[in-house]
Design a protein around this motif. Structure first.
Motif, short mmCIF file in Angstrom:
data_model
loop_
_atom_site.label_atom_id
_atom_site.label_comp_id
_atom_site.label_asym_id
_atom_site.label_seq_id
_atom_site.Cartn_x
_atom_site.Cartn_y
_atom_site.Cartn_z
N LEU A 1 0.93 -1.17 0.00
CA LEU A 1 0.06 0.20 0.30
C LEU A 1 0.98 1.26 -0.06
N ALA A 2 1.95 1.19 0.67
CA ALA A 2 2.99 2.13 0.63
C ALA A 2 3.37 2.69 -0.87
N ARG A 3 3.49 1.73 -1.79
CA ARG A 3 3.56 1.96 -3.18
C ARG A 3 2.54 2.18 -4.01
N ALA A 4 1.41 2.12 -3.25
CA ALA A 4 0.23 2.46 -4.29
C ALA A 4 0.23 3.73 -4.71
N SER A 5 -1.02 3.99 -5.37
CA SER A 5 -1.15 5.41 -6.13
C SER A 5 -1.66 6.10 -5.10
N ASP A 6 -1.68 7.62 -5.24
CA ASP A 6 -2.29 8.47 -4.16
C ASP A 6 -3.71 8.10 -3.78
N GLY A 7 -4.41 7.70 -4.79
CA GLY A 7 -6.07 7.46 -4.56
C GLY A 7 -5.92 6.22 -3.66
N GLN A 8 -5.26 5.18 -4.22
CA GLN A 8 -5.27 3.93 -3.28
C GLN A 8 -4.95 4.28 -2.01
N ARG A 9 -3.81 4.83 -1.75
CA ARG A 9 -3.35 5.17 -0.54
C ARG A 9 -4.53 5.86 0.57
N ALA A 10 -4.97 6.89 -0.13
CA ALA A 10 -6.10 7.66 0.63
C ALA A 10 -7.38 6.81 0.86
N ASN A 11 -7.47 5.81 0.29
CA ASN A 11 -8.75 4.93 0.22
C ASN A 11 -8.61 3.99 1.34
N TYR A 12 -7.37 3.28 1.37
CA TYR A 12 -7.24 2.22 2.12
C TYR A 12 -6.43 2.28 3.54
N ALA B 1 -9.28 -0.89 11.50
CA ALA B 1 -10.37 -1.02 10.94
C ALA B 1 -10.47 -2.34 10.25
N SER B 2 -9.34 -2.41 9.45
CA SER B 2 -9.29 -3.45 8.22
C SER B 2 -8.37 -4.42 8.28
N GLN B 3 -8.59 -5.55 8.06
CA GLN B 3 -7.52 -6.47 7.85
C GLN B 3 -7.23 -7.02 6.47
N TRP B 4 -5.94 -7.26 6.42
CA TRP B 4 -5.33 -7.77 4.79
C TRP B 4 -4.46 -8.90 4.71
N ALA B 5 -4.35 -9.56 3.57
CA ALA B 5 -3.46 -10.52 3.30
C ALA B 5 -2.93 -10.57 2.14
N PHE B 6 -1.79 -11.21 1.77
CA PHE B 6 -1.03 -11.08 0.66
C PHE B 6 -1.27 -12.66 -0.08
N ALA B 7 -1.99 -12.62 -1.16
CA ALA B 7 -2.27 -13.97 -1.65
C ALA B 7 -1.28 -14.17 -3.16
N PHE B 8 -0.36 -14.98 -2.68
CA PHE B 8 0.81 -14.99 -3.86
C PHE B 8 1.29 -16.33 -4.15
N ALA B 9 1.19 -17.31 -3.04
CA ALA B 9 1.55 -18.81 -3.38
C ALA B 9 0.55 -19.69 -4.07
N GLU B 10 1.00 -20.51 -4.94
CA GLU B 10 0.04 -21.47 -5.55
C GLU B 10 0.92 -22.93 -5.48
N SER B 11 -0.05 -23.88 -5.64
CA SER B 11 0.28 -25.20 -5.55
C SER B 11 1.71 -25.54 -6.33
N SER B 12 2.04 -24.88 -7.38
CA SER B 12 3.08 -25.41 -8.18
C SER B 12 4.28 -24.26 -8.26
N SER B 13 3.82 -23.06 -7.39
CA SER B 13 5.01 -22.34 -7.30
C SER B 13 6.23 -22.37 -6.46
N ARG B 14 6.08 -23.28 -5.58
CA ARG B 14 7.24 -23.33 -4.51
C ARG B 14 7.50 -22.00 -4.01
N TYR B 15 8.89 -21.69 -4.09
CA TYR B 15 8.94 -20.39 -3.40
C TYR B 15 9.31 -19.17 -4.74
N ASN B 16 9.09 -19.58 -6.04
CA ASN B 16 9.29 -18.66 -7.15
C ASN B 16 8.12 -17.73 -7.25
#
Length: 374
Positions: free
Chosen positions: A98-109, A117-132
């Protein structure tokens, strides 16, 4: 390289340490682990009131403008106290995006994140991705001014509690090409999102999250289309510094508790801490802890200076995190004997948390190879 803390950082360290000392115990951690949220929402609000949720964000965005070294100070004390509140995921990881997001996104979130008031999560891993990080098969197909997300992410930390997700998806090319990956800010309650929650090795919560033609508009795109990998690498590099600091707090606590235990546990009419063989083992634990501390400080300074070696310093830290975490936790368990593995003792909780920190974003072997190629 100055490895000493400033007066402000020492005050911050004392503040967090005092809070953790007053609020946390192994029994409380066990209770929170079994609760529906997995953490204390009232305590999370206290984090916000104390300014900890605003620490890494710029003053222009309503934050405190803290550095990577300031985050290091907080994370070390949270790691020492086995704090279950999802500070790493929300602030160090998703906050980095979020610190690297646009001005509007930072102001919104950001206001809701900093207020607790809000909780976040980073969805990046997939079943075949290992650590890549580039192994992304979840697709984001353009549909007019919108995108349609399809696929599944696994082991999403804080995924079931999240109000919003940072999702990596492929807008062009094929996995594991580095180009063609984009990042999206997605409302976790959007139609087409499925979630299956389960406990992780350390008792925290993970989730597999599916996307079935989930529609997001172009304003959800974080950064440039097709160029999300570089942003992910920057954020993960900074997050590894926070993880290293948390691990440092954990191994220091393991060492302290082990030394204290050997002063009271008696065999053959004397405390086992007087046996020279055990003293040598605890001295090695201390040496390992100090080696990790040095690399945490080095990586934090590299982040703050914007060094070209920041990614390499983070990988070196991740290698040492895994090695030291494994050695110190195993020694702590062995020197405590059978009780070291019981759920009633904090030793086992540190052990399991260090296991998770070792594999998150790549284990020691992965980062050793990555370090050699950077």
């Amino acid at each position: 390289m100055d490895l000493s803390l400033t007066e402000e950082q020492l005050l911050l360290k004392d503040s967090v340490a005092g809070f953790v000392r007053d609020k946390y115990s192994v029994e409380r951690r066990r209770q929170l682990r079994e609760s529906s949220a997995g953490y204390d929402e009232a305590v999370w609000k206290e984090f916000a009131e104390l300014g900890w949720l605003s620490l890494p964000f710029s003053e222009a965005d309503g934050g405190i403008g803290g550095s990577a070294q300031d985050m290091m100070v907080v994370m070390e004390e949270l790691g020492r106290g086995l704090v279950v509140e999802p500070y790493l995921v929300n602030i160090a990881i998703c906050g980095g995006f979020l610190a690297r997001a646009s001005d509007g996104q930072r102001a919104n979130y950001l206001p809701a994140l900093m207020s607790g008031a809000s909780q976040w999560a980073f969805a990046f891993a997939e079943s075949s991705s290992r650590y890549n990080l580039a192994a992304v098969a979840v697709s984001a197909l353009a549909d007019g001014d919108d995108y349609l997300l399809s696929g599944e992410k696994i082991a999403v930390l804080n995924g079931a509690s999240a109000d919003y997700l940072v999702v990596s998806a492929r807008t062009s090319g094929d996995s594991p090409q580095q180009q063609g990956i984009s990042l999206f800010l997605v409302d976790a309650r959007s139609e087409g999102i499925g979630c299956r929650e389960y406990p992780l090795v350390d008792g925290s919560r993970g989730a597999d999250i599916s996307f079935s033609q989930v529609r997001v508009d172009s304003s959800a795109l974080l950064g440039e289309c097709d160029n999300g990998l570089a942003v992910m690498e920057e954020v993960v590099s900074a997050a590894i510094v926070a993880m290293g600091a948390e691990a440092l707090g954990a191994v220091d606590a393991l060492l302290e508790q082990t030394v204290e235990y050997t002063k009271t546990r008696e065999q053959f009419g004397q405390a086992i801490g007087k046996f020279q063989a055990l003293q040598h083992r605890m001295a090695e634990m201390f040496r390992q802890c100090q080696a990790l501390r040095s690399l945490v400080y080095r990586a934090a300074i590299a982040q703050d200076e914007g060094s070209v070696d920041a990614l390499k310093a983070a990988s070196a830290l991740k290698v040492k995190l895994g090695q030291v975490g494994r050695h110190v936790s195993q020694e702590a368990v062995q020197l405590h004997g059978g009780i070291g593995m019981t759920d009633e003792l904090g030793i086992s909780h540190y052990f399991k948390r260090l296991l998770l920190l070792n594999i998150l974003f790549g284990d020691s072997e992965y980062h050793l190879t990555r370090y050699a190629t950077l």
